[in-house]
Scaffold this motif. Structure first.
Motif, short mmCIF file in Angstrom:
data_model
loop_
_atom_site.label_atom_id
_atom_site.label_comp_id
_atom_site.label_asym_id
_atom_site.label_seq_id
_atom_site.Cartn_x
_atom_site.Cartn_y
_atom_site.Cartn_z
N LEU A 98 7.41 18.64 -16.29
CA LEU A 98 7.87 19.78 -15.52
C LEU A 98 8.33 19.34 -14.13
CD1 LEU A 98 8.30 22.80 -15.18
CD2 LEU A 98 5.88 23.01 -14.55
N ALA A 99 7.61 18.41 -13.53
CA ALA A 99 7.98 17.88 -12.22
C ALA A 99 9.38 17.26 -12.28
CB ALA A 99 6.96 16.85 -11.75
N LYS A 100 9.67 16.55 -13.36
CA LYS A 100 10.99 15.92 -13.50
C LYS A 100 12.08 16.97 -13.64
CE LYS A 100 14.12 12.77 -14.09
NZ LYS A 100 14.70 12.12 -12.93
N LEU A 101 11.83 18.03 -14.38
CA LEU A 101 12.83 19.09 -14.52
C LEU A 101 13.12 19.75 -13.17
CD1 LEU A 101 11.78 20.78 -17.88
CD2 LEU A 101 13.72 19.27 -17.47
N ILE A 102 12.09 20.01 -12.39
CA ILE A 102 12.27 20.59 -11.05
C ILE A 102 13.03 19.63 -10.15
CG2 ILE A 102 11.05 21.37 -8.98
CD1 ILE A 102 8.81 22.36 -10.93
N ALA A 103 12.73 18.34 -10.27
CA ALA A 103 13.42 17.32 -9.47
C ALA A 103 14.92 17.28 -9.79
CB ALA A 103 12.78 15.96 -9.70
N ILE A 104 15.27 17.44 -11.04
CA ILE A 104 16.68 17.45 -11.43
C ILE A 104 17.40 18.63 -10.78
CG2 ILE A 104 18.25 17.83 -13.39
CD1 ILE A 104 16.25 16.12 -15.07
N THR A 109 11.05 15.20 -4.74
CA THR A 109 10.60 16.39 -5.45
C THR A 109 9.69 16.01 -6.61
OG1 THR A 109 12.63 17.54 -4.85
CG2 THR A 109 11.37 18.47 -6.68
N LEU A 110 10.05 14.96 -7.35
CA LEU A 110 9.22 14.48 -8.46
C LEU A 110 7.82 14.12 -7.98
CD1 LEU A 110 8.93 13.49 -11.45
CD2 LEU A 110 9.74 11.27 -10.61
N LEU A 111 7.75 13.32 -6.92
CA LEU A 111 6.44 12.89 -6.42
C LEU A 111 5.62 14.04 -5.86
CD1 LEU A 111 7.42 9.49 -4.78
CD2 LEU A 111 6.16 9.85 -6.91
N ALA A 128 0.84 -1.20 0.00
CA ALA A 128 0.00 0.00 0.00
C ALA A 128 0.88 1.25 0.00
CB ALA A 128 -0.96 -0.02 1.18
N CYS A 129 1.91 1.22 -0.84
CA CYS A 129 2.90 2.30 -0.85
C CYS A 129 2.73 3.26 -2.02
CB CYS A 129 4.31 1.72 -0.82
SG CYS A 129 4.61 0.46 -2.07
N GLY A 130 1.65 3.19 -2.72
CA GLY A 130 1.41 4.10 -3.84
C GLY A 130 0.70 3.38 -4.95
N SER A 131 0.18 4.14 -5.84
CA SER A 131 -0.52 3.54 -6.97
C SER A 131 0.48 2.90 -7.93
CB SER A 131 -1.32 4.61 -7.70
OG SER A 131 -0.43 5.53 -8.31
N GLY A 132 -0.01 2.11 -8.85
CA GLY A 132 0.85 1.53 -9.88
C GLY A 132 1.54 2.61 -10.68
N ALA A 133 0.84 3.71 -10.92
CA ALA A 133 1.43 4.83 -11.66
C ALA A 133 2.58 5.46 -10.86
CB ALA A 133 0.37 5.88 -11.98
N SER A 134 2.42 5.58 -9.55
CA SER A 134 3.48 6.14 -8.71
C SER A 134 4.70 5.23 -8.71
CB SER A 134 3.01 6.32 -7.27
OG SER A 134 1.99 7.26 -7.19
N ILE A 135 4.46 3.94 -8.61
CA ILE A 135 5.57 2.98 -8.60
C ILE A 135 6.26 2.97 -9.95
CG2 ILE A 135 6.19 0.54 -8.28
CD1 ILE A 135 3.84 0.45 -6.23
N SER A 136 5.52 3.16 -11.03
CA SER A 136 6.10 3.27 -12.36
C SER A 136 7.01 4.50 -12.45
CB SER A 136 5.00 3.36 -13.42
OG SER A 136 5.55 3.57 -14.70
N LEU A 137 6.58 5.62 -11.88
CA LEU A 137 7.42 6.83 -11.86
C LEU A 137 8.72 6.55 -11.10
CD1 LEU A 137 4.96 9.77 -11.05
CD2 LEU A 137 6.23 9.41 -13.16
N ILE A 138 8.61 5.89 -9.97
CA ILE A 138 9.80 5.59 -9.16
C ILE A 138 10.74 4.65 -9.92
CG2 ILE A 138 10.62 4.46 -7.04
CD1 ILE A 138 7.96 5.53 -5.74
#
Length: 186
Positions: free
Chosen positions: A147-153, A133-135, A70-80
């Motif tokens: 945009l989230a990924k650019l900010i995370a970098i 930062t991405l999440l 229960a650590c996040g949605s499938g989409a969140s885990i895909s991002l990680i």
């Protein structure tokens, strides 16, 4: 022999570096290499995310991981997962370029497994900053993922440079060898 705390030692090195402009030039070099690595990171991230999101098997795996923890949605885990793949590729390229250019004096322009693993281990803090930062940007602030990924970098730059300069590639005192050939200090 006086004991110098890690904080005071780091502070003294930072002040000396600013006085000599060494930190400024290293930060500029690190940033320029970072631009190249950011492009690699970003490209690999987008490719990995597209491949993972289009794979029914990967999405089923991520959904089962979510079901277990229960650590996040499938989409969140895909991002990680996509972010982890991109980070590993970019961190490897960063180590090679920074050993050869930015921290050439400290590394002797030699690639060493021990230094590589120290670089990667210290980069975990940058990866954590990047992923958090991405999440937050994508799922809390609801910014577009690109945009989230650019900010995370950008967020990981500060952590990565600081750890590279003060931990991985710091100038170490020369080893003294006594008459018996034993190393006295590192």
């Amino acid at each position: 022999m006086t004991h110098v705390s890690l904080f005071h030692g780091a502070r003294d090195r930072l002040l000396a570096g600013w006085r000599n402009r060494a930190v400024t030039f290293k930060a500029i070099s690190f940033a320029m290499i970072g631009v190249v690595n950011s492009a690699i990171d970003y490209g690999v991230f987008l490719l990995a995310r597209a491949l993972l999101d289009s794979s029914a098997g990967a999405m089923a795996l991520f959904a089962s991981i979510d079901g277990l923890c229960a650590c996040g949605s499938g989409a969140s885990i895909s991002l990680i997962a996509a972010n982890a793949v991109a980070w590993i590729v970019a961190a490897s390229g960063s180590y090679i370029m920074n050993s050869s250019i930015t921290f050439a004096a400290e590394s002797g322009r030699k690639l060493r497994w021990r230094a590589y693993f120290a670089f990667v281990a210290s980069g975990v803090a940058g990866w954590i900053a990047n992923t958090a930062t991405l999440l937050i940007a994508a799922e809390v602030l609801l910014l577009p993922v690109w945009l989230a990924k650019l900010i995370a970098i950008l967020a990981s730059f500060v952590a990565n440079f600081s750890l590279s300069h003060f931990v991985v590639f710091r100038v170490r005192p020369k080893s003294a060898v006594d008459a018996k050939g034993k190393i006295e200090a590192e």
